[in-house]
Motif scaffolding. Sequence first.
Motif, mmCIF file in Angstrom:
data_model
loop_
_atom_site.group_PDB
_atom_site.id
_atom_site.type_symbol
_atom_site.label_atom_id
_atom_site.label_comp_id
_atom_site.label_asym_id
_atom_site.label_seq_id
_atom_site.Cartn_x
_atom_site.Cartn_y
_atom_site.Cartn_z
ATOM 1 N N ASP A 191 -10.719 8.425 2.106
ATOM 2 C CA ASP A 191 -11.341 7.946 0.884
ATOM 3 C C ASP A 191 -10.226 7.488 -0.057
ATOM 4 O O ASP A 191 -9.491 8.304 -0.593
ATOM 5 N N ARG A 193 -10.313 6.380 -2.915
ATOM 6 C CA ARG A 193 -10.471 6.780 -4.312
ATOM 7 C C ARG A 193 -9.644 8.028 -4.610
ATOM 8 O O ARG A 193 -9.298 8.288 -5.758
ATOM 9 N N LEU A 194 -9.327 8.781 -3.551
ATOM 10 C CA LEU A 194 -8.494 9.969 -3.751
ATOM 11 C C LEU A 194 -7.107 9.581 -4.246
ATOM 12 O O LEU A 194 -6.473 10.326 -4.978
ATOM 13 N N GLU A 196 -6.544 7.065 -6.222
ATOM 14 C CA GLU A 196 -6.711 6.808 -7.653
ATOM 15 C C GLU A 196 -6.714 8.126 -8.416
ATOM 16 O O GLU A 196 -6.128 8.241 -9.491
ATOM 17 N N ALA A 197 -7.397 9.119 -7.837
ATOM 18 C CA ALA A 197 -7.447 10.426 -8.480
ATOM 19 C C ALA A 197 -6.043 11.000 -8.601
ATOM 20 O O ALA A 197 -5.667 11.529 -9.645
#
Lengths: 298, 363
Positions: A191, A193-194, A196-197
């Motif tokens: 993922d 988006r991890l 980005e996190a």
Amino acid sequence: MRDSRALQAYGLLSPSMFWLGMFFLGPLCIVFVYSFCLKGLYGGVDWREIGPDGTVSYLFTLENYARAFDSLYLKIVLRSFRIAASTTLMCLVLGFPIAYYIATRAQKMKGILLMLVIIPFWTNFLIRTYAWITILRSEGLINNMLRGMGFLGPTDSLPLLYNDFAVHLGMFYGYLPYMILPLYSSIEKMDFRLLEAASDLGANQVQAFLRVTLPLTMPGIVAGSILVFVPALGDFITPGLLGGAKSMMIGNLVEDQFLTSRDWPFGSALSFILMAVVLASLMFYLRVSGTDASRAQK
Amino acid sequence: MSDVPLSIELRRVCKRFADSYAVENLDLQIRKGEFFSFLGPSGCGKTTTLRMIGGFEQPSSGQILLDGRPIEGTPAYQRNVNTVFQSYALFPHMSIFNNVAFGMKMKGVASSEIRERAMHALETVKLKGFETRMPGELSGGQRQRVALARAIVNRPSVLLLDEPLGALDLKLRRAMQIELKELQHRLGITFVFVTHDQEEALTISDRIAVMSQGRIEQIGSPEEIYEAPRSRFVADFIGTTNFLQGAVVGSSATRLEVQTEWGAVLKVAPHPDLKPGVQVTVSVRPEKITLVPTAPGPGENGMEGTLHEVIYLGTATHYIVQLPQGPRITVFAQNGVAPQTAPGSRGTVYVAFQPEHCRALER
């Protein structure tokens, strides 16, 4: 109900179990027994001796294994390990960016790029390895080109073939797809988006890679490394064709025992030592990388 | 109002994707300690705006200031801003503790302090005792809390929340809305919240920016947005309303007169910009309308119609009244202690509403 299911499962499994038993386990047992026998006069093995008075005595010896630890052979085992390990590392370091690149393309592009990775498989491994000879030899593509451009004198050539470099190159080329494909599948599952996190929480790109990407793609790294390391360790085609006298690997040694020296028992013992080395390395490797990989899969 | 320091300021911020504008000329000021919401339908640019503040997107033009300093060039990992992602984006390979500690580890906080702050943050979100669990072992609501703890533990100047409650069921979402609001009061951090749920925005925000097609339609408190919508879009998007089409026929400091398409003349709250002749839409909220048996007095708006439908909802009853030449009017009546005055059966009724509850909106 449950019994009939189990029966069904056995029914479906039995052909493959028969196959494996007959053509894998059986021969393996034979090789195992051979490794404790003596070499026959014209090849084959001697496993019993009939005395002049007709008494039969069975021969059993550990000599073959002892011989393998002779420094001459031990050096070949260690070199094989070194070459396989460095090939694996090279495939990992260079394969990761490729796999990452492919995994982050649009769907259509992914298919095309994966196809390109697989295309070399359409040609026989042996032929592809021969092709490297025509590229690397002193009258080969590279040396001719360098001479043509004036970087080399008319009688000079770079020693590109019949050495460890050529073996590494050939193996890297041959096994790279086995690294890229499992890496791709685990990177693709990640993922993004991890990342980005991670960035949101103050991790720069290097930190995000080390703490998020790397642990999450560990299953692919483990699978790819095994798929490259194991065949590389036992490879005899690449060192046989591209390597010089000093690049002999354990695979060549085994091959020699069966085809040239006619020493089947020693060849069998070497095979089992090879298996032991593979098994030990895998267990060590899985222990080192295993905790992360199993957690990431949750 | 002007003496409250600004937390975030957007100056003419644009974001172009390929050839379309995701966000166009956004001017916006968010005060320190404010609970600010971006509200709008999907694709209105609210998430893009949030991502630009977070540093995940760069504005095509314009300026973003955080605590008075421009931050366009600052990468996300150097901004004193933390995000609660819509997908939570918890690290699946790390324990809850390590998830919460991640930000502090990246900043090189001493491990004893990390422990203390992480435990405190987990306590704040009521997840004490979950430190050693993995994200995969938690429910959606619990993951949401971890995401919140992971963000606030870093003591950001601004907390960005991208539809953080979207994946929760209604009951849990309501509970979390109140918790979020309480948390924000306690921490005093600026919260910037993105949602497409108008009810949610009204519940938790100090101020709301209603967005549509990359532009801000209106900024204001929940009351302002609801009671005094400035555009047809805002009136339509927030809550339910009745739209009556017409044209301005008279304008004074205290009144606007609008003649509807079917000839009725409505008295409407004043609007300085609307001159006679301008085509307008008048918006009247259904709960501002009452049903009466006889025509109301001259100070009020009253229209005769027939009762078309009665929908009983327990706490309230909805009536739909058909105007003879006009549209259908929806009326909400609360079922309180007093008996319903409106007729329960179909027949002729009057809808009555005050001029100040009518908003004329330019078409």
